[in-house]
Design a protein around this motif. Structure first.
Motif, PDB file in Angstrom:
ATOM      1  N   GLU A   9      54.041 -33.036-127.737  1.00 44.98           N
ATOM      2  CA  GLU A   9      53.816 -33.389-129.157  1.00 44.98           C
ATOM      3  C   GLU A   9      54.619 -32.456-130.067  1.00 44.98           C
ATOM      4  O   GLU A   9      55.223 -32.894-131.037  1.00 44.98           O
ATOM      5  CB  GLU A   9      52.316 -33.279-129.501  1.00 44.98           C
ATOM      6  CG  GLU A   9      51.449 -34.393-128.928  1.00 44.98           C
ATOM      7  CD  GLU A   9      51.427 -35.650-129.799  1.00 44.98           C
ATOM      8  OE1 GLU A   9      52.237 -35.761-130.722  1.00 44.98           O
ATOM      9  OE2 GLU A   9      50.590 -36.528-129.501  1.00 44.98           O
ATOM     10  N   GLU A  10      54.610 -31.161-129.733  1.00 44.50           N
ATOM     11  CA  GLU A  10      55.355 -30.183-130.535  1.00 44.50           C
ATOM     12  C   GLU A  10      56.859 -30.469-130.481  1.00 44.50           C
ATOM     13  O   GLU A  10      57.547 -30.402-131.506  1.00 44.50           O
ATOM     14  CB  GLU A  10      55.090 -28.758-130.019  1.00 44.50           C
ATOM     15  CG  GLU A  10      53.764 -28.166-130.479  1.00 44.50           C
ATOM     16  CD  GLU A  10      53.687 -28.002-131.989  1.00 44.50           C
ATOM     17  OE1 GLU A  10      54.613 -27.434-132.576  1.00 44.50           O
ATOM     18  OE2 GLU A  10      52.689 -28.474-132.573  1.00 44.50           O
ATOM     19  N   SER A  13      57.661 -33.390-132.605  1.00 41.18           N
ATOM     20  CA  SER A  13      57.667 -33.025-134.024  1.00 41.18           C
ATOM     21  C   SER A  13      58.950 -32.290-134.392  1.00 41.18           C
ATOM     22  O   SER A  13      59.552 -32.562-135.434  1.00 41.18           O
ATOM     23  CB  SER A  13      56.453 -32.142-134.350  1.00 41.18           C
ATOM     24  OG  SER A  13      55.277 -32.889-134.215  1.00 41.18           O
ATOM     25  N   ASP A  14      59.371 -31.368-133.518  1.00 42.02           N
ATOM     26  CA  ASP A  14      60.628 -30.645-133.776  1.00 42.02           C
ATOM     27  C   ASP A  14      61.815 -31.606-133.764  1.00 42.02           C
ATOM     28  O   ASP A  14      62.740 -31.476-134.564  1.00 42.02           O
ATOM     29  CB  ASP A  14      60.837 -29.547-132.721  1.00 42.02           C
ATOM     30  CG  ASP A  14      59.951 -28.332-132.977  1.00 42.02           C
ATOM     31  OD1 ASP A  14      59.506 -28.154-134.125  1.00 42.02           O
ATOM     32  OD2 ASP A  14      59.691 -27.564-132.028  1.00 42.02           O
ATOM     33  N   LEU A  16      61.704 -34.782-134.533  1.00 43.95           N
ATOM     34  CA  LEU A  16      61.604 -35.568-135.768  1.00 43.95           C
ATOM     35  C   LEU A  16      62.144 -34.781-136.966  1.00 43.95           C
ATOM     36  O   LEU A  16      62.817 -35.334-137.845  1.00 43.95           O
ATOM     37  CB  LEU A  16      60.139 -35.939-136.003  1.00 43.95           C
ATOM     38  CG  LEU A  16      59.834 -36.946-137.094  1.00 43.95           C
ATOM     39  CD1 LEU A  16      60.396 -38.304-136.732  1.00 43.95           C
ATOM     40  CD2 LEU A  16      58.333 -37.063-137.288  1.00 43.95           C
ATOM     41  N   ASP A  17      61.856 -33.482-136.999  1.00 45.78           N
ATOM     42  CA  ASP A  17      62.316 -32.645-138.122  1.00 45.78           C
ATOM     43  C   ASP A  17      63.769 -32.214-137.954  1.00 45.78           C
ATOM     44  O   ASP A  17      64.320 -31.536-138.828  1.00 45.78           O
ATOM     45  CB  ASP A  17      61.429 -31.393-138.247  1.00 45.78           C
ATOM     46  CG  ASP A  17      60.023 -31.744-138.700  1.00 45.78           C
ATOM     47  OD1 ASP A  17      59.860 -32.803-139.325  1.00 45.78           O
ATOM     48  OD2 ASP A  17      59.084 -30.962-138.426  1.00 45.78           O
ATOM     49  N   ARG A  41      55.124 -43.190-129.308  1.00 42.05           N
ATOM     50  CA  ARG A  41      54.586 -42.070-130.079  1.00 42.05           C
ATOM     51  C   ARG A  41      55.578 -41.627-131.158  1.00 42.05           C
ATOM     52  O   ARG A  41      55.196 -41.332-132.278  1.00 42.05           O
ATOM     53  CB  ARG A  41      54.271 -40.898-129.125  1.00 42.05           C
ATOM     54  CG  ARG A  41      53.595 -39.715-129.779  1.00 42.05           C
ATOM     55  CD  ARG A  41      52.274 -40.105-130.373  1.00 42.05           C
ATOM     56  NE  ARG A  41      51.566 -38.975-130.965  1.00 42.05           N
ATOM     57  CZ  ARG A  41      50.658 -39.080-131.907  1.00 42.05           C
ATOM     58  NH1 ARG A  41      50.318 -40.261-132.381  1.00 42.05           N
ATOM     59  NH2 ARG A  41      50.062 -38.027-132.383  1.00 42.05           N
ATOM     60  N   ALA A  44      55.417 -43.990-134.013  1.00 44.15           N
ATOM     61  CA  ALA A  44      54.229 -43.761-134.855  1.00 44.15           C
ATOM     62  C   ALA A  44      54.444 -42.555-135.768  1.00 44.15           C
ATOM     63  O   ALA A  44      54.115 -42.586-136.964  1.00 44.15           O
ATOM     64  CB  ALA A  44      53.009 -43.531-133.964  1.00 44.15           C
ATOM     65  N   LEU A  45      55.034 -41.503-135.208  1.00 43.34           N
ATOM     66  CA  LEU A  45      55.293 -40.309-136.013  1.00 43.34           C
ATOM     67  C   LEU A  45      56.353 -40.589-137.088  1.00 43.34           C
ATOM     68  O   LEU A  45      56.254 -40.100-138.213  1.00 43.34           O
ATOM     69  CB  LEU A  45      55.749 -39.145-135.126  1.00 43.34           C
ATOM     70  CG  LEU A  45      54.660 -38.458-134.308  1.00 43.34           C
ATOM     71  CD1 LEU A  45      55.267 -37.434-133.367  1.00 43.34           C
ATOM     72  CD2 LEU A  45      53.644 -37.755-135.208  1.00 43.34           C
ATOM     73  N   ALA A  48      54.711 -42.393-139.947  1.00 41.85           N
ATOM     74  CA  ALA A  48      53.948 -41.458-140.788  1.00 41.85           C
ATOM     75  C   ALA A  48      54.903 -40.622-141.632  1.00 41.85           C
ATOM     76  O   ALA A  48      54.693 -40.428-142.842  1.00 41.85           O
ATOM     77  CB  ALA A  48      53.090 -40.554-139.912  1.00 41.85           C
ATOM     78  N   ASP A  49      55.976 -40.159-141.014  1.00 48.20           N
ATOM     79  CA  ASP A  49      56.976 -39.338-141.708  1.00 48.20           C
ATOM     80  C   ASP A  49      57.586 -40.105-142.878  1.00 48.20           C
ATOM     81  O   ASP A  49      57.718 -39.577-143.991  1.00 48.20           O
ATOM     82  CB  ASP A  49      58.056 -38.946-140.687  1.00 48.20           C
ATOM     83  CG  ASP A  49      59.154 -38.102-141.289  1.00 48.20           C
ATOM     84  OD1 ASP A  49      58.846 -36.976-141.715  1.00 48.20           O
ATOM     85  OD2 ASP A  49      60.309 -38.564-141.341  1.00 48.20           O
ATOM     86  N   LYS A  53      57.233 -39.231-146.824  1.00 53.12           N
ATOM     87  CA  LYS A  53      58.416 -38.985-147.664  1.00 53.12           C
ATOM     88  C   LYS A  53      58.375 -39.825-148.941  1.00 53.12           C
ATOM     89  O   LYS A  53      58.926 -39.434-149.959  1.00 53.12           O
ATOM     90  CB  LYS A  53      59.691 -39.289-146.882  1.00 53.12           C
ATOM     91  CG  LYS A  53      60.109 -38.126-145.986  1.00 53.12           C
ATOM     92  CD  LYS A  53      61.347 -38.452-145.208  1.00 53.12           C
ATOM     93  CE  LYS A  53      61.717 -37.272-144.309  1.00 53.12           C
ATOM     94  NZ  LYS A  53      62.529 -37.681-143.168  1.00 53.12           N
TER      95      LYS A  53
ATOM     96  N   TYR B 139      56.201 -31.959-147.603  1.00 51.02           N
ATOM     97  CA  TYR B 139      56.864 -33.209-147.996  1.00 51.02           C
ATOM     98  C   TYR B 139      57.237 -33.252-149.473  1.00 51.02           C
ATOM     99  O   TYR B 139      57.830 -34.217-149.928  1.00 51.02           O
ATOM    100  CB  TYR B 139      56.023 -34.427-147.597  1.00 51.02           C
ATOM    101  CG  TYR B 139      56.258 -34.785-146.152  1.00 51.02           C
ATOM    102  CD1 TYR B 139      57.366 -35.528-145.773  1.00 51.02           C
ATOM    103  CD2 TYR B 139      55.410 -34.323-145.158  1.00 51.02           C
ATOM    104  CE1 TYR B 139      57.608 -35.819-144.438  1.00 51.02           C
ATOM    105  CE2 TYR B 139      55.647 -34.605-143.828  1.00 51.02           C
ATOM    106  CZ  TYR B 139      56.744 -35.358-143.471  1.00 51.02           C
ATOM    107  OH  TYR B 139      57.003 -35.631-142.156  1.00 51.02           O
ATOM    108  N   ARG B 167      50.491 -34.033-139.212  1.00 50.13           N
ATOM    109  CA  ARG B 167      51.296 -35.263-139.155  1.00 50.13           C
ATOM    110  C   ARG B 167      50.901 -36.108-137.947  1.00 50.13           C
ATOM    111  O   ARG B 167      50.838 -37.337-138.031  1.00 50.13           O
ATOM    112  CB  ARG B 167      52.778 -34.917-139.126  1.00 50.13           C
ATOM    113  CG  ARG B 167      53.667 -36.138-139.312  1.00 50.13           C
ATOM    114  CD  ARG B 167      55.092 -35.768-139.538  1.00 50.13           C
ATOM    115  NE  ARG B 167      55.587 -34.872-138.505  1.00 50.13           N
ATOM    116  CZ  ARG B 167      56.687 -34.122-138.634  1.00 50.13           C
ATOM    117  NH1 ARG B 167      57.376 -34.156-139.753  1.00 50.13           N
ATOM    118  NH2 ARG B 167      57.082 -33.327-137.657  1.00 50.13           N
TER     119      ARG B 167
END
Lengths: 173, 185
Positions: A9-10, A13-14, A16-17, A41, A44-45, A48-49, A53, B139, B167
């Motif tokens: 998951e981490e 997230s990294d 995605l960022d 997954r 889905a993230l 949400a992102d 935004k 954000y 998130r």
């Protein structure tokens, strides 16, 4: 859908960022291509992102600035203690002080007690050396308590009673 | 640049031009209110907390040491003020206006956008206030992780974990909400 480990998951997230190092990103993209659950997954993230935004800042009321400017001179905004509670606390402190002074005057604390540390079970069990006896002067201790209460009474009187009261009077004039 | 402008205004306010403080209020009121609202989830309380934060900042302006940006310093005051409001008013009922769903008879696109934002708000409401605030600040595109950590008095790594966790939770909640919505259709 199976539950992904916190490490995955981490990493997601990294990813995605966009903060994964190039070598780790490539390895993760390879893993992504093979794992459908991981792809779901990520989707889905990403959803949400994308929504986060798009979220906008909230607007306060139209008279927000004028209210702030008109309240600039009201400070402190509110004491932690209301005037009523301040008076109650002050009364309590005064009662304790008066009782202590009356008892002092009556000679209730004139005796000096002695605390023999050697007679305590704990010290007998763990300490082999002979310990000194401590003389406790009751009168001195109560005098210190009365002085501390006096200082507390002045602080409470100033912060919770006098200051808010004068500020209120200045505010109404 | 913005910070230089802020510092120039602060110098003049400290020199006695109190009215210029309104410029700072106008510049930062939206973000201040948004942060307070994310923590308190109650519009009247958020408005009051944001106003109190501005007043506190005004009275401590001379103590602002200019090592960080004014905005970072100020949002930290907003965060702390809102958190103390939350602690004071924990027992009170939640305002119904947070539950009000704004309905506008506008174009479909706007409706869809409103729906999405409503789902997002519902999902965000499931987070605790610290996670919600960290995510909101992240954000806002205004702050680095270090600045967010300064505002929230937390380590940057803790903030990063909070943002990621929040998130993930929002993604889970959005999925649940959309599944429920699909069932009611």
């Amino acid at each position: 859908m199976k539950k992904l480990s916190q490490h995955i998951e981490e990493t997601l997230s990294d990813y995605l960022d966009g903060v994964l190092e190039p070598t780790r990103r490539e390895a993760f993209e390879q893993l992504l291509r093979q794992d459908i659950e991981l792809q779901k997954r990520l989707e889905a993230l990403q959803a949400a992102d994308s929504l986060l935004k798009q979220s906008t800042t909230e607007q306060p009321s139209k008279n927000f600035t004028s209210t702030v400017m008109s309240r600039l001179d009201q400070y402190p905004l509110r004491s932690g203690l209301s005037i009523r509670n301040g008076i109650l606390l002050l009364v309590g402190v005064v009662v304790v002080m008066t009782t202590a002074v009356i008892l002092l005057a009556a000679g209730a604390f004139n005796d000096t007690a002695t605390l023999d540390l050697n007679s305590l079970t704990v010290t007998q069990r763990y300490i082999r050396q002979t310990l000194p006896s401590i003389a406790i002067d009751g009168k001195l201790m109560v005098n210190i308590i009365v002085l501390l209460n006096l200082a507390l009474a002045f602080v409470v009187l100033d912060r919770a009673v006098l200051k808010p009261w004068f500020q209120r009077r200045m505010g109404t004039n | 640049m913005t910070n230089l402008l802020d510092l120039a205004i602060i110098d003049r306010v400290l020199a006695g031009e109190q009215n210029l403080y309104a410029e700072l209020v106008n510049r930062y009121k939206s973000y201040a209110y948004t942060i307070a609202l994310k923590i308190l989830q109650n519009r009247p309380e958020a408005e009051e907390a944001a106003q109190d934060a501005f007043i506190k900042a005004f009275h401590h302006l001379s103590g602002f040491n200019r090592q960080s940006k004014f905005s970072t310093w100020f949002y930290r005051i907003v965060f702390n003020t809102a958190i103390s409001y939350k602690r004071k008013h924990r027992h009170q009922f939640q305002s119904i206006d947070t539950a009000v769903i704004e309905y506008h008879q506008e174009a479909d696109v706007t409706l869809e956008k409103n729906d999405k934002q409503r789902y997002l708000q519902q999902a965000m409401a499931k987070l605790n206030e610290a996670d919600r605030t960290a995510l909101t600040l992240f954000y806002m595109q205004e702050f680095s992780l270090e600045e967010i950590s300064e505002i929230m008095s937390m380590q940057a790594n803790t903030v990063k974990v909070r943002i990621h966790r929040a998130r993930q939770r929002v993604a889970d909640e959005l999925k649940n909400i959309l599944q429920k919505e699909a069932l009611t259709l």
